[in-house]
Design an enzyme around this catalytic site. Sequence first.
Site, PDB file in Angstrom:
ATOM      1  N   HIS A  71      72.673  65.903 -53.146  1.00  0.00           N
ATOM      2  CA  HIS A  71      73.190  65.114 -54.004  1.00  0.00           C
ATOM      3  C   HIS A  71      74.249  63.872 -53.339  1.00  0.00           C
ATOM      4  O   HIS A  71      74.964  63.069 -53.688  1.00  0.00           O
ATOM      5  CB  HIS A  71      74.086  66.813 -54.638  1.00  0.00           C
ATOM      6  CG  HIS A  71      75.200  66.068 -55.129  1.00  0.00           C
ATOM      7  ND1 HIS A  71      75.025  65.624 -57.495  1.00  0.00           N
ATOM      8  CD2 HIS A  71      76.079  65.383 -54.862  1.00  0.00           C
ATOM      9  CE1 HIS A  71      76.274  65.543 -57.336  1.00  0.00           C
ATOM     10  NE2 HIS A  71      77.204  65.281 -56.048  1.00  0.00           N
ATOM     11  N   GLU A  72      74.801  64.879 -51.517  1.00  0.00           N
ATOM     12  CA  GLU A  72      75.590  64.614 -50.633  1.00  0.00           C
ATOM     13  C   GLU A  72      74.847  62.994 -50.214  1.00  0.00           C
ATOM     14  O   GLU A  72      75.432  62.119 -49.676  1.00  0.00           O
ATOM     15  CB  GLU A  72      76.174  65.519 -49.926  1.00  0.00           C
ATOM     16  CG  GLU A  72      76.371  66.279 -50.477  1.00  0.00           C
ATOM     17  CD  GLU A  72      78.280  65.639 -51.454  1.00  0.00           C
ATOM     18  OE1 GLU A  72      78.615  64.939 -51.147  1.00  0.00           O
ATOM     19  OE2 GLU A  72      78.507  66.822 -52.233  1.00  0.00           O
ATOM     20  N   HIS A  98      75.054  59.541 -52.685  1.00  0.00           N
ATOM     21  CA  HIS A  98      75.969  59.361 -52.654  1.00  0.00           C
ATOM     22  C   HIS A  98      75.738  58.040 -51.051  1.00  0.00           C
ATOM     23  O   HIS A  98      76.876  57.231 -52.017  1.00  0.00           O
ATOM     24  CB  HIS A  98      77.326  60.420 -52.288  1.00  0.00           C
ATOM     25  CG  HIS A  98      77.898  61.154 -53.680  1.00  0.00           C
ATOM     26  ND1 HIS A  98      77.737  60.750 -55.085  1.00  0.00           N
ATOM     27  CD2 HIS A  98      78.199  62.260 -54.219  1.00  0.00           C
ATOM     28  CE1 HIS A  98      77.923  61.390 -55.560  1.00  0.00           C
ATOM     29  NE2 HIS A  98      78.408  62.529 -55.179  1.00  0.00           N
ATOM     30  N   GLU A 103      78.573  61.008 -60.035  1.00  0.00           N
ATOM     31  CA  GLU A 103      78.260  61.976 -59.684  1.00  0.00           C
ATOM     32  C   GLU A 103      76.926  62.672 -60.399  1.00  0.00           C
ATOM     33  O   GLU A 103      75.884  63.677 -59.676  1.00  0.00           O
ATOM     34  CB  GLU A 103      78.941  62.967 -60.295  1.00  0.00           C
ATOM     35  CG  GLU A 103      80.702  63.444 -59.863  1.00  0.00           C
ATOM     36  CD  GLU A 103      79.938  63.431 -58.653  1.00  0.00           C
ATOM     37  OE1 GLU A 103      79.220  64.125 -58.224  1.00  0.00           O
ATOM     38  OE2 GLU A 103      80.585  62.707 -56.957  1.00  0.00           O
TER      39      GLU A 103
END
Length: 380
Positions: free
Chosen positions: A160-161, A164, A211
């Site tokens: 997930h990060e 980003h 997100e």
Amino acid sequence: MTADDDSATTPADRDIPASNPAQPDGQEASPPARRRIALTGISSRAWEHPADRGALTALRELRGFDDVVKTFFGMWNERAFRLSYLASSVRVDHRQYPRVHRLFAEAAATLDVPELPELFVTQSPVLGAQAIGLDKPFIVINTACVQQFDDEELRTLLGHELGHVRSGHAVYQTILAILTRWAANLSWLPVGAIALRAIIAAMLEWWRKAELSGDRAGLLAGQDPAASLRLLMKLAGGGDLSQIDTAAFLEQAAEYEGGGDLRDSMHKLRMTAWSTHPVPVARAAALRQWIDSGGYGQVLAGEYPRRDDDSTASVTEEIKAAAQAYREEFGRSQDPLVGLLRRLGTGAADMGEWASGAAGRARSWASAASSTGRPGSRPQ
């Protein structure tokens, strides 16, 4: 599709072997994980939510925009911020938090991230993580994540990060943090505060969609939908999943989306309008919808945009896709207020037009900033 295309390789050729080390204290070891498909050459556009992707594509088209951002917001000292984590947290590598480092490298290999950003573990009892920075973003995760997430969940979080970072979200989220600070400082000036609040509200809507993009990247990194759902369940209710039922959690998501009456709709607007993150049950529902739509399976089958083609991405087409995504979301929604607007025959078209206009205005603002911030230059 040509024979030279990365997607022409078979899934077995692109598999990444999975390991099965010990789990966090107090948790039983999980069965061996299935092999993950390496998504060679994948572009971040593959996991970006259409509303997120439309805004990012418009900004990426402006050459030198990141330089303008760094000039305008130079008071945010990235070196000092990184130094604070270097001083007070643990930098992850093969010697420090080796389990985390291994999972981080696995997530990066699956998403074909060529260079690992720095990763820090910071002391906090709250489940959370973030990507930070303008010039060279780094990732920070809390100790609670290391302690409470099993390997599949932690790999998903790290993916997930990484999503980003690959999408460039850290740059624009840093801008939002600075704008929020400006809004607080200008609260005495009604006109300036109102204008800044409007910008912040629009950027927060983008952040919430970013997100959802991160959740998709996490799913692609771990390739375990059950682990993605468990992660969101733990974010909502803590680490003891023996007390939580998956079906009941998804029932919560459905009740949150469509239950109650107009009063509940207004409460939801109040809860989310100034939030950076969608609520966990809404994130679970959105991720489930992406899987059910076939988007996740399409990527695993090798049908995804490549980084080499990012420069040819059409801003117009991405903005249209963003508008269409809002229309589809409006059409699917079971929210009482949205249902009323549908019965009145309004809302869907307005939402699509608003999305297109907002993305266009973002591009115009960035273009003006680029020409103002770089003397003698013109946006390309």
